[in-house]
Design an enzyme around this catalytic site. Structure first.
Site, PDB file in Angstrom:
ATOM      1  N   GLU A  80      -5.088   8.304   7.199  1.00  0.00           N
ATOM      2  CA  GLU A  80      -4.146   9.420   7.186  1.00  0.00           C
ATOM      3  C   GLU A  80      -4.884  10.660   6.705  1.00  0.00           C
ATOM      4  O   GLU A  80      -5.559  10.635   5.658  1.00  0.00           O
ATOM      5  CB  GLU A  80      -2.991   9.103   6.252  1.00  0.00           C
ATOM      6  CG  GLU A  80      -1.754   9.934   6.479  1.00  0.00           C
ATOM      7  CD  GLU A  80      -0.843   9.354   7.569  1.00  0.00           C
ATOM      8  OE1 GLU A  80       0.266   9.900   7.743  1.00  0.00           O
ATOM      9  OE2 GLU A  80      -1.232   8.362   8.230  1.00  0.00           O
ATOM     10  N   LYS A  97       2.445   4.514   1.391  1.00  0.00           N
ATOM     11  CA  LYS A  97       2.682   5.104   2.711  1.00  0.00           C
ATOM     12  C   LYS A  97       2.362   6.593   2.593  1.00  0.00           C
ATOM     13  O   LYS A  97       3.137   7.362   2.040  1.00  0.00           O
ATOM     14  CB  LYS A  97       4.133   4.892   3.170  1.00  0.00           C
ATOM     15  CG  LYS A  97       4.378   5.403   4.575  1.00  0.00           C
ATOM     16  CD  LYS A  97       5.819   5.161   5.015  1.00  0.00           C
ATOM     17  CE  LYS A  97       6.028   5.660   6.429  1.00  0.00           C
ATOM     18  NZ  LYS A  97       5.768   7.107   6.568  1.00  0.00           N
ATOM     19  N   ARG A 150      -2.675  10.650  16.583  1.00  0.00           N
ATOM     20  CA  ARG A 150      -1.695   9.627  16.954  1.00  0.00           C
ATOM     21  C   ARG A 150      -1.121   9.833  18.354  1.00  0.00           C
ATOM     22  O   ARG A 150      -0.938   8.885  19.100  1.00  0.00           O
ATOM     23  CB  ARG A 150      -0.552   9.640  15.938  1.00  0.00           C
ATOM     24  CG  ARG A 150       0.448   8.528  16.153  1.00  0.00           C
ATOM     25  CD  ARG A 150       1.471   8.527  15.056  1.00  0.00           C
ATOM     26  NE  ARG A 150       2.219   7.285  15.015  1.00  0.00           N
ATOM     27  CZ  ARG A 150       3.066   6.979  14.063  1.00  0.00           C
ATOM     28  NH1 ARG A 150       3.278   7.815  13.076  1.00  0.00           N
ATOM     29  NH2 ARG A 150       3.731   5.825  14.087  1.00  0.00           N
ATOM     30  N   GLU A 204       0.838  -1.197   0.000  1.00  0.00           N
ATOM     31  CA  GLU A 204       0.000   0.000   0.000  1.00  0.00           C
ATOM     32  C   GLU A 204       0.876   1.250   0.000  1.00  0.00           C
ATOM     33  O   GLU A 204       2.031   1.200   0.412  1.00  0.00           O
ATOM     34  CB  GLU A 204      -0.896   0.020   1.248  1.00  0.00           C
ATOM     35  CG  GLU A 204      -1.803  -1.193   1.371  1.00  0.00           C
ATOM     36  CD  GLU A 204      -2.463  -1.286   2.739  1.00  0.00           C
ATOM     37  OE1 GLU A 204      -3.341  -2.146   2.899  1.00  0.00           O
ATOM     38  OE2 GLU A 204      -2.089  -0.508   3.654  1.00  0.00           O
ATOM     39  N   CYS A 249      47.959  -5.954 -27.215  1.00  0.00           N
ATOM     40  CA  CYS A 249      47.085  -4.907 -27.768  1.00  0.00           C
ATOM     41  C   CYS A 249      47.683  -3.545 -27.447  1.00  0.00           C
ATOM     42  O   CYS A 249      47.989  -3.244 -26.278  1.00  0.00           O
ATOM     43  CB  CYS A 249      45.691  -5.029 -27.173  1.00  0.00           C
ATOM     44  SG  CYS A 249      44.596  -3.650 -27.597  1.00  0.00           S
TER      45      CYS A 249
END
Length: 651
Positions: free
Chosen positions: A172, A111, A132, A109, A411
């Protein structure tokens, strides 16, 4: 001597204690500002402080707490604790977590970058909305929440039938970019604006906020869901705004999806700062912890971006051809980036990358960007073309997977590169690249041994014209170069080996062989690939390359030493004997190579990474949250500035 180490240990312990104290204070301060509406630093900066404290003091109490709200509202308890999530800052950290959490499917999901809110219901009626807070108790902002878009005062299904749910719904509170731009552009960002509005005592402006839900839990007899997918479906049925859900079948699929979201998030109507990954099984015991273990926040970073690969160029260095990605310019950590090394053919194959692929580009404190993941976008894809022949000698190139190279020992491009590497390692500064190239083009110098056959007479035509030579003029430049060559005929074994330009075997890796007991030229030439592979820091690929390179150059190596052209010496004791240094970041008063030479001349050694036996990490940003600084702090290794480095060298 024991007393000296005791003093150093005590000093290191004291520095560690003070840093822990400082980190705890800063985290508390920034948590308060974050939860009260005006975050002072970015999430990335906060995460660096948090991660450093976690390494230095993993049991610090602050790591189990979240911030606290203001005292302007009545307090209310959450139905279940609202803890903080474990975090992964990059794919490597996420894969470490995924190794311990193997799920049949991973629920992914967004954030959301806003402010957390818990809606509390009794028989389908909203009775309380709680912020919260400290994770257990928050502010009751019910009056404000009722004005927000997406908050349901009564729970009803699509047919308007009551839903008798008792429990909590979490989401949220966010502010959309459009609302921020139109009404609140004076605020630093949407998150700060949302935090401030939702806590206003008069509730003004709360109607401009929106709740997006992602979690729910029932405390009554009515249980409407039995797993995480059912939970999201039920929230949708109730009419809530719901966070988008993606089902991934493997950790690698999660990483690829993260890259896609990073690219599209600039077009979302709200801010997100990562993904949340969880199991489909509901685990209430884990969810009730202060820091749940069975889900993780897979963060985005300021040090990565998504772009589109447009071309691959092949950089030629000696025998090796290295692929370099060219992509649409992106901003990473304040700089514009549009090129990154792809290392080798194996990297291209492992990434499954094509021209037109969408790629995740990372910098993460490193100077050179790299591509971490690739996935298909809307652009048409075409395969990356590999060079087939050496641009210098036309020999067919060899693709060993870990390396694409010209196998021709003679070379011209390889030989010239080896000559330049030798004069660099032997520090013959007066014999510069321009002169050595001219000598090579004239066929005068074709090997390392030829450098020591040069005389002032041979060198003079490269400094004086024919008229000056005819008048018997002496070239001071030729004399200077000749003296410089003959004053650099004494080397340590690691310097000697590094000068032959064997792929991947520079001085540091040659020192590893010496430290492992392969400490004479004879032992070096006789060592098998299997013996080298057992040396710390080596592996089968590097051991194979080293063994092959030593065999190719054996004849000239023995000639130089047996003819006394080069004298091999053991490193001197020196005042830095037994001390090792690792340099990170830019130096101001001296080039890094010159600083490393000072260490070697004083008997010390150089390390490219932070290990437990490192003596000092040298950086001009001693307080940064870089991975090297954090690791050094966790191991108690002194992190010193450039000034402190010179004080040690000059003692």
């Amino acid at each position: 001597m024991a007393d000296l180490f005791d003093i150093e240990d005590a000093q290191n312990a004291s520095k560690k204690f003070m840093r822990i104290k400082e980190l705890s204070s800063l985290i508390k301060k920034y948590q308060r500002s974050y939860y009260n509406g005006e975050g002072e630093i970015s999430d990335a900066e906060f995460d660096r402080l948090w991660d450093e404290l976690k390494i230095l003091d993993p049991k610090n109490p602050i790591l189990t707490k979240v911030g606290q709200d203001s005292g302007d509202f009545a307090k209310a308890r959450h139905i279940m604790p609202m803890g903080s999530q474990e975090k992964a800052a990059d794919p490597e950290q996420f894969l470490l977590w995924a190794e311990k959490h193997v799920y049949p499917e991973y629920l992914v999901e967004y954030k959301l970058d806003g402010a957390s809110l818990e809606l509390q219901y009794e028989n389908g009626v909203l009775i309380r909305a709680v912020t919260r807070g400290d994770g257990v108790v928050g502010d009751d902002i019910s009056a404000n929440a009722r004005k927000m878009q997406g908050v349901k005062a009564l729970l009803r299904d699509k047919d308007e039938n009551p839903i008798p749910f008792t429990g909590g719904v979490r989401g949220e509170v966010i502010m959309t970019h459009e609302i921020h731009k139109t009404f609140f552009s004076d605020k630093a960002n949407c998150r700060n604006a949302a935090n401030g509005l939702m806590r206003r005592k008069d509730g003004a402006g709360s109607e401009n906020l929106k709740l997006i839900t992602y979690d729910a839990f029932a405390t009554g007899t009515y249980e409407p869901f039995f797993d995480e997918k059912g939970k999201i479906a039920w929230l949708t049925l109730c009419g809530f705004n719901v966070v988008p859900l993606k089902i991934c079948r493997s950790p690698e699929e999660v990483i690829a999806y993260r890259s896609q979201v990073m690219e599209m998030r600039k077009n979302l109507e709200y801010d997100i700062d990562g993904l949340v990954i969880k199991d489909n099984v509901i685990n209430l015991e884990d969810a009730g912890r202060a820091r749940p273990d069975r889900q993780i926040a897979f963060k985005f970073s300021l040090e990565e971006a998504v772009s589109v690969l447009r071309a691959v160029e092949w950089s030629e260095s000696g025998a090796t051809y290295t692929p370099v990605a060219v992509f649409d310019p992106v901003e990473i950590a304040g700089t514009t980036v549009q090129r990154a090394s792809l290392s080798n053919p194996d990297t291209i194959r492992a990434l499954n990358i094509f021209i037109g692929s969408h790629v995740t580009v990372v910098k993460r404190g490193e100077i050179i960007p790299k591509i971490e993941t690739a996935f298909s976008g809307k652009d048409p894809l075409s395969p990356i073309e590999y060079p087939k022949m050496c641009s210098s000698c036309r020999t067919s190139l060899v693709d060993e997977g870990s390396r694409l190279y010209c196998p021709n020992k003679d070379c011209p491009k390889r030989v010239l590169h080896r000559l330049m590497k030798w004069i660099s390692v032997a520090d013959i500064r007066d014999l510069g690249e321009t002169l050595i190239s001219a000598l090579f083009d004239k066929g005068i110098v074709g090997s390392i041994s030829d450098i020591y056959k040069l005389t002032p007479e041979i060198l003079t035509p490269f400094f004086l014209n024919e008229e000056s030579i005819a008048s018997n003029k002496t070239s001071l430049g030729a004399q200077k170069v000749w003296r410089s060559i003959n004053s650099h005929k004494t080397l340590t074994l690691p310097q000697f080996i590094a000068g032959f330009d064997i792929e991947g075997i520079g001085e540091a890796n040659a020192e590893k062989l010496v430290s492992a007991g392969i400490n004479t030229l004879e032992k070096m030439l006789d060592a098998t690939q299997e013996q080298m592979a057992e040396v710390y820091g080596f592996a089968d690929i590097m051991a194979r390359t080293a063994a092959k390179g030593l065999a190719e150059n054996k004849e000239e190596m023995l000639f130089l030493v047996n003819s006394k052209t080069i004298e091999l010496v053991l490193p001197s004791g020196g005042k830095l004997a037994g001390k090792s240094f690792c340099f990170t970041g830019e130096l101001v008063t001296i080039k890094r190579a010159d600083a490393q030479n000072l260490v070697k001349q004083a008997g010390g050694s150089i390390k490219s990474s932070v290990t437990k036996d490192l003596s000092y990490l040298v950086t001009n940003d001693t307080s940064s949250g870089s991975s090297k600084n954090i690791k050094a702090a966790s191991l108690g290794i002194p992190v010193i500035s450039e000034k402190e480095f010179f004080e040690i060298v000059r003692r």
